[in-house]
Design an enzyme around this catalytic site. Structure first.
Site, PDB file in Angstrom:
ATOM      1  N   LYS A 116      -4.260  -2.137  -3.820  1.00 28.31           N
ATOM      2  CA  LYS A 116      -5.171  -3.202  -3.391  1.00 28.31           C
ATOM      3  C   LYS A 116      -6.252  -2.723  -2.398  1.00 28.31           C
ATOM      4  O   LYS A 116      -7.211  -2.113  -2.831  1.00 28.31           O
ATOM      5  CB  LYS A 116      -4.364  -4.381  -2.867  1.00 28.31           C
ATOM      6  CG  LYS A 116      -3.587  -5.044  -4.020  1.00 28.31           C
ATOM      7  CD  LYS A 116      -3.205  -6.484  -3.774  1.00 28.31           C
ATOM      8  CE  LYS A 116      -2.796  -7.133  -5.077  1.00 28.31           C
ATOM      9  NZ  LYS A 116      -1.362  -7.296  -5.255  1.00 28.31           N
TER      10      LYS A 116
ATOM     11  N   ASP B 165       7.071  -1.435  -0.761  1.00 25.89           N
ATOM     12  CA  ASP B 165       5.866  -1.812  -1.501  1.00 25.89           C
ATOM     13  C   ASP B 165       4.945  -2.530  -0.525  1.00 25.89           C
ATOM     14  O   ASP B 165       5.103  -3.709  -0.235  1.00 25.89           O
ATOM     15  CB  ASP B 165       6.222  -2.714  -2.696  1.00 25.89           C
ATOM     16  CG  ASP B 165       4.983  -3.116  -3.501  1.00 25.89           C
ATOM     17  OD1 ASP B 165       3.852  -2.922  -2.998  1.00 25.89           O
ATOM     18  OD2 ASP B 165       5.146  -3.626  -4.638  1.00 25.89           O
TER      19      ASP B 165
ATOM     20  N   PHE C 188       7.600  -9.318  -6.238  1.00 25.95           N
ATOM     21  CA  PHE C 188       6.470  -9.089  -7.138  1.00 25.95           C
ATOM     22  C   PHE C 188       6.032  -7.645  -6.969  1.00 25.95           C
ATOM     23  O   PHE C 188       5.571  -7.245  -5.909  1.00 25.95           O
ATOM     24  CB  PHE C 188       5.285 -10.020  -6.868  1.00 25.95           C
ATOM     25  CG  PHE C 188       4.190  -9.799  -7.873  1.00 25.95           C
ATOM     26  CD1 PHE C 188       4.209 -10.430  -9.107  1.00 25.95           C
ATOM     27  CD2 PHE C 188       3.157  -8.892  -7.622  1.00 25.95           C
ATOM     28  CE1 PHE C 188       3.228 -10.184 -10.065  1.00 25.95           C
ATOM     29  CE2 PHE C 188       2.172  -8.647  -8.578  1.00 25.95           C
ATOM     30  CZ  PHE C 188       2.214  -9.300  -9.791  1.00 25.95           C
TER      31      PHE C 188
HETATM   32  C1  LIG Z   1      -0.534  -6.934  -6.436  1.00 21.78           C
HETATM   33  C2  LIG Z   1       0.759  -6.289  -6.192  1.00 21.78           C
HETATM   34  C3  LIG Z   1       1.279  -5.345  -7.084  1.00 21.78           C
HETATM   35  C4  LIG Z   1       0.603  -4.975  -8.379  1.00 21.78           C
HETATM   36  O1  LIG Z   1      -0.676  -4.461  -8.198  1.00 21.78           O
HETATM   37  P1  LIG Z   1      -1.690  -4.398  -9.458  1.00 21.78           P
HETATM   38  O2  LIG Z   1      -2.845  -3.607  -8.928  1.00 21.78           O
HETATM   39  O3  LIG Z   1      -2.050  -5.820  -9.764  1.00 21.78           O
HETATM   40  O4  LIG Z   1      -0.978  -3.744 -10.558  1.00 21.78           O
HETATM   41  C5  LIG Z   1       2.484  -4.745  -6.761  1.00 21.78           C
HETATM   42  N1  LIG Z   1       3.146  -5.069  -5.648  1.00 21.78           N
HETATM   43  C6  LIG Z   1       2.678  -5.978  -4.770  1.00 21.78           C
HETATM   44  C7  LIG Z   1       3.457  -6.289  -3.539  1.00 21.78           C
HETATM   45  C8  LIG Z   1       1.486  -6.647  -5.022  1.00 21.78           C
HETATM   46  O5  LIG Z   1       1.045  -7.579  -4.190  1.00 21.78           O
END
Ligand SMILES: *Cc1c(COP(=O)(O)O)cnc(C)c1O
Length: 402
Positions: A256, A227, A142
């Site tokens: 985040k 990520d 994700f």
């Molecule tokens: C939440 C998340 C995203 C996307 O972040 P947004 O601020 O919702 O665009 C990307 N990578 C990971 C691992 C995430 O948990």
């Protein structure tokens, strides 16, 4: 007569697009690890905005930083310098042990930024023929919701009917080193993975996987892009999840918690030999790196510099995982628990209810969580949660799945 809650939900559904399916609770205020709904009922927040609220609701230091900045200047655009930008970049780079920072707003934008940077690096530094760059990603990833990012999702719901898809991505099973080795070609510019897969159910890769990815990418002249949007900034008991295996990626992707639950702040952090490929006019964002975002993020970085939150996540995480292990051993409905620090994916026997049903039962007991896929519940309470509150929350979980 409809209750206040029913009225609020009806109005949300009447004009708000239905791209989410929220639990039927309408929050009107929050403090620390607790949220209060419009009827005055208090709930323990065991999701923390998917880690965006790691430092708790209404964190006084973060709010003070935001309020002070609101009275000075909130936005300049990057057409001009402002006096919070340098400090933000300097301190975030130092926290990451890197040289350069490129700020954006949302996580998906930071991932897009990393993808663009890796491609440009591939053409200009690695010498990959124009238009042929490939990025290897993991199945069940994700990384966000933009058209390019969903192009390399393996989740039907996230992808279906959003094509045509952006080419240039190769999917391999997460944790499978042989598949990764085979997927890397001379055109591969980067490997992009989550060091712990969050949305997939808090999947921790097999021990040794991340160091092996590091070694392989170094050998093959490929960027390792981690990520850490959900796993990073204290959640797992370390500043970065990669640290658990002493791995330093070439590129950190952050979001985040970086915005302290106050404003969206994301960033790509790397050395100049990577981020230096971007020159004026080639990439940007009107709001990225704005004074308000920088002011809040500087305070987030200050919280992390103390090490206090990482230590707390490690200590409370141990407590939480010990308790969850008891639930697994107890032979009840909990089948498996995964995670690190104050972060867990709890797999429940599907016969016992879907993740959604379990979340609703927990809500009836005043605990708010979010299911991931199938019958998995994700626990990610704010790192500021009190020990007794955490125990109480886990008591409620035990009562629901016992
Ligand atoms: C939440 C998340 C995203 C996307 O972040 P947004 O601020 O919702 O665009 C990307 N990578 C990971 C691992 C995430 O948990």
């Amino acid at each position: 007569m409809a209750t206040q809650t029913e009225q609020q939900i009806a109005s949300a559904e009447e004009h708000g697009a239905h791209n989410y399916h929220p639990l039927p609770v309408v929050v009107s205020s929050a403090e620390g690890a607790w949220m209060t709904d419009i009827e005055g009922v208090r709930y323990l927040d065991m999701l923390a905005g998917y880690s965006a609220l790691s430092f708790g609701h209404g964190n006084t230091r973060l709010l003070a930083a935001a309020k002070a900045q609101l009275d000075r200047v909130t936005l300049t655009s990057r057409a001009f310098h402002h006096d919070r930008f340098g400090e933000f970049c300097t301190r975030l780079a130092a926290l990451c042990g890197k040289e350069a920072v490129l700020p954006m707003n949302t996580g998906a934008e930071a991932v897009e930024t990393a993808v663009k940077t890796a491609r440009k690096w591939g053409y200009e530094v690695k010498g990959v023929p124009e238009g042929t760059a490939k990025i290897v990603v993991a199945r069940n990833n994700f990384h966000g919701r933009t058209t390019t990012v969903v192009s390399f999702s393996s989740d039907h719901e996230a992808r279906h009917h959003f094509g045509p898809y952006t080419p240039g991505f190769d999917l391999v099973p997460y944790g499978d080193l042989t598949a990764l080795r085979e997927a890397i070609t001379d055109n591969t510019v980067a490997v992009l993975i989550e060091p712990i897969q969050g949305e997939a159910g808090v999947l921790v890769p097999p021990e040794g996987y991340l160091p092996a990815v590091r070694e392989l990418t170094r050998e093959r002249g490929v960027l390792f892009m981690a990520d850490e949007i959900q796993s990073g900034l204290g959640r797992t008991g370390r500043t970065f999840a990669c640290e658990h295996e002493e791995v330093v990626p070439d590129v950190y992707i952050l979001g985040k918690a970086l915005g302290g639950g106050v404003v969206p702040v994301s960033a790509v952090v790397a050395d100049w030999d990577v981020l230096g490929v971007l020159r004026p006019g080639e990439h940007g964002s009107t709001f990225g790196g704005n004074p308000l975002a920088c002011a809040v993020a500087i305070e987030v970085i200050a919280l992390l510099e103390s090490g206090e939150f990482q230590a707390r996540a490690a200590r409370l995480g141990e407590r939480m995982h010990a308790r969850l292990a008891e639930l697994v051993a107890g032979g009840g409905a909990v089948r498996e628990v995964r995670g690190r620090g104050l972060w867990a994916g709890v797999d429940v026997d599907p016969a016992f209810g879907t993740g959604r049903e379990l979340s609703e039962r927990l809500m009836d007991r005043r605990v708010l969580v979010k299911d991931t896929h199938g019958s998995t519940i994700r626990l990610a309470p704010p790192l500021v949660i009190g020990e007794e509150d955490l125990d109480w929350g886990l008591d409620q979980l035990a009562a629901v799945v016992g």
